[in-house]
Enzyme design. Sequence first.
Site, PDB file in Angstrom:
ATOM      1  N   ASP A 103      -8.675  -1.233  26.040  1.00 56.41           N
ATOM      2  CA  ASP A 103      -7.913  -0.698  26.685  1.00 56.41           C
ATOM      3  C   ASP A 103      -7.799   1.037  26.568  1.00 56.41           C
ATOM      4  O   ASP A 103      -7.249   1.254  25.407  1.00 56.41           O
ATOM      5  CB  ASP A 103      -6.172  -1.294  26.750  1.00 56.41           C
ATOM      6  CG  ASP A 103      -5.778  -1.136  28.254  1.00 56.41           C
ATOM      7  OD1 ASP A 103      -5.719  -0.390  28.977  1.00 56.41           O
ATOM      8  OD2 ASP A 103      -5.040  -2.070  28.481  1.00 56.41           O
ATOM      9  N   ASP A 216      -6.405   2.919  31.818  1.00 54.74           N
ATOM     10  CA  ASP A 216      -5.183   2.563  32.399  1.00 54.74           C
ATOM     11  C   ASP A 216      -4.562   3.818  33.339  1.00 54.74           C
ATOM     12  O   ASP A 216      -4.905   5.041  33.009  1.00 54.74           O
ATOM     13  CB  ASP A 216      -4.071   2.549  31.169  1.00 54.74           C
ATOM     14  CG  ASP A 216      -2.579   2.302  31.458  1.00 54.74           C
ATOM     15  OD1 ASP A 216      -2.424   1.174  31.977  1.00 54.74           O
ATOM     16  OD2 ASP A 216      -1.877   3.173  31.156  1.00 54.74           O
ATOM     17  N   GLU A 269      -7.752   1.388  36.175  1.00 57.22           N
ATOM     18  CA  GLU A 269      -6.649   1.101  37.147  1.00 57.22           C
ATOM     19  C   GLU A 269      -6.130   2.096  37.906  1.00 57.22           C
ATOM     20  O   GLU A 269      -5.834   3.320  37.387  1.00 57.22           O
ATOM     21  CB  GLU A 269      -5.504   0.746  36.044  1.00 57.22           C
ATOM     22  CG  GLU A 269      -4.125   0.312  36.646  1.00 57.22           C
ATOM     23  CD  GLU A 269      -2.908   0.222  35.696  1.00 57.22           C
ATOM     24  OE1 GLU A 269      -2.051  -0.655  36.040  1.00 57.22           O
ATOM     25  OE2 GLU A 269      -2.792   0.809  34.675  1.00 57.22           O
ATOM     26  N   HIS A 342      -0.874  -8.364  32.915  1.00 53.45           N
ATOM     27  CA  HIS A 342       0.340  -8.261  31.910  1.00 53.45           C
ATOM     28  C   HIS A 342       1.300  -7.495  32.641  1.00 53.45           C
ATOM     29  O   HIS A 342       2.465  -7.399  32.140  1.00 53.45           O
ATOM     30  CB  HIS A 342      -0.183  -7.304  30.525  1.00 53.45           C
ATOM     31  CG  HIS A 342      -0.632  -5.956  31.081  1.00 53.45           C
ATOM     32  ND1 HIS A 342      -1.811  -5.696  31.842  1.00 53.45           N
ATOM     33  CD2 HIS A 342      -0.018  -4.719  30.923  1.00 53.45           C
ATOM     34  CE1 HIS A 342      -1.972  -4.331  32.091  1.00 53.45           C
ATOM     35  NE2 HIS A 342      -1.033  -3.804  31.431  1.00 53.45           N
ATOM     36  N   ASP A 343       1.037  -6.890  33.743  1.00 54.82           N
ATOM     37  CA  ASP A 343       2.096  -6.140  34.405  1.00 54.82           C
ATOM     38  C   ASP A 343       2.622  -6.901  35.724  1.00 54.82           C
ATOM     39  O   ASP A 343       3.464  -6.618  36.484  1.00 54.82           O
ATOM     40  CB  ASP A 343       1.753  -4.890  35.047  1.00 54.82           C
ATOM     41  CG  ASP A 343       1.669  -3.893  34.222  1.00 54.82           C
ATOM     42  OD1 ASP A 343       2.283  -3.914  33.171  1.00 54.82           O
ATOM     43  OD2 ASP A 343       0.707  -2.873  34.255  1.00 54.82           O
TER      44      ASP A 343
END
Length: 568
Positions: A103, A216, A269, A342-343
């Site tokens: 990440d 991210d 993302e 994860h979100d």
Amino acid sequence: MTHTADQPQWWKSSTVYQIYPRSFQDSNGDGIGDIPGITSRVPYLKKLGVDIVWLSPLYRSPMADMGYDIADYQDVDPMFGTLDDLDELITQLHAHDMRLIMDLVVNHTSNRHPWFQEALDPASDKRDWYIWRDPRPGATPHEVPAGQRRGDEPNDWTAAFNGSSWTWHEASQQYYLHLFAPEQPDLNWDNPQLRQAIFEMMRWWLDRSIDGFRMDVINLISKPEGFDQPGEGSITSAAFGPHFHEYIQQMHREVFDRYPDRVFFTVGETPGATPHDAILTSDPARRELDMIFQFEHMGLDSADGDKYHIRDLHLPDMKRNLARWSQELAGKGWNSLYLSNHDQPRPLSRYGDEENHRYHSATAWGAMLHAHPGTPFVFEGEEIGMSNYPWSGIDQFKDVETIGQWRQSVTLDGQDPQAVWPAIVKMSRDNARTPMQWDATENAGFTTGEPWLPVNPNYETVNAQAQVDQAGSTFEFYRAMIALRKEYPILVEGDFELVEPDDPSMWWVRRTLGGQVLDAVANMSSHSIACAVPDGDVILSNRRHDNGDDWEYAALAPWEVRWVIHPA
């Protein structure tokens, strides 16, 4: 093992598995997952058949946002292990023909990062590595508790976790920008020295033999012209700023092009992205990223774009949305396929029938997503049908977004807690972060200590040990589905068509390649429906009929899904 230049776009036929390290497997009994724990489960990942493992952040961090506030990009937080542990994980994954991506969080750092600590001094060379602004002219500030507005912020932008996007620094008499928590100051990508420091860090990781990055909120790095002028805004106001593509192309040249004998995997993302944005970013000719994560389909069960204003999903909305992305990117870019990360809350609890059709609804959603063009992403536990936790109080949550939403709605806005609570329970990010359910022993085999988040009480029946090598399990369905994408090029390369787009219960995707047709058809409801599925070979289904292979093609049982191959 490293993919080389003679294996272009190897990731198109791959399946990615996301690991949230804190919740995957604890090896030392401290209640927090760690890298040696992940390494111990490499054989499980190999058995599932995934090709790429994506690790959520495990860098040194104060954990204000569970690791997405990074204090040192080139070290592992001790709670997760050491760099040597990570090197061993990379070695083991490569030995099992899997790749690892890290990440990359470079829109912001932690406020504890040495860069920001230096930037607190207005005379420092690193002051301009972050975004500082004077108070709004003519405004009069007033004393407020930390995290609330003073009244003289440069503008009225709202951070992703509620409150102002600006935090006052008393010593230098300026505000700094943070699109997320105050502990996550935004970096100033317009500074060329900052960009070079990031590119150097990325090369350092590639030299450790990782295989790429998930980036991210990468489309927020270039802030729009005049963003600091008075007015309202949020993170989407900063999406795809004027220099975004320029900076990502520079990244490609100065990072990935430095390794001409290796082929990496990159996914960004990108909140607020449109298909046009995705084409620009993922068109191979532009040399930016391989694909993006879009968010449109994740907002279809909210009333006004606010995830905490929930409503029931209208299936045709989801069908048409994913079809539009598939059709508009065809031949121009590449898409990512996900329902879970994860979100996001667990898709079984969000979209399926957890109470009456757990297995069938979990597998139907998985199969219809994976039938679309793109690279599928599986989040840990999705492959065994993990579901949302039955929360009973706000004090159980650890997620900064959830706590911030409760504070804003109940404490500051005075809303009825009973009215706010159902959306908190359903949509909290902590639903995805409860520990992985490995077996029926205490704490689901995740830890011998006290888990950092509670284990879902259904672990005694919903766990990996009960499903691996068990015919008719969610795990074995996912395993078969993942294998089929390697066996049938039509699932990767085939043209796409959405059949019966307005049907409220049936989801029908048709893929064609040469003289072959694949129909992926599902009943996404809890009642039987009529469906004239064309005759052919059923290569995947979550139901077996009493008459063996003599399939009834005129109807679909509740939450039944089939992939049918037949000649054109």
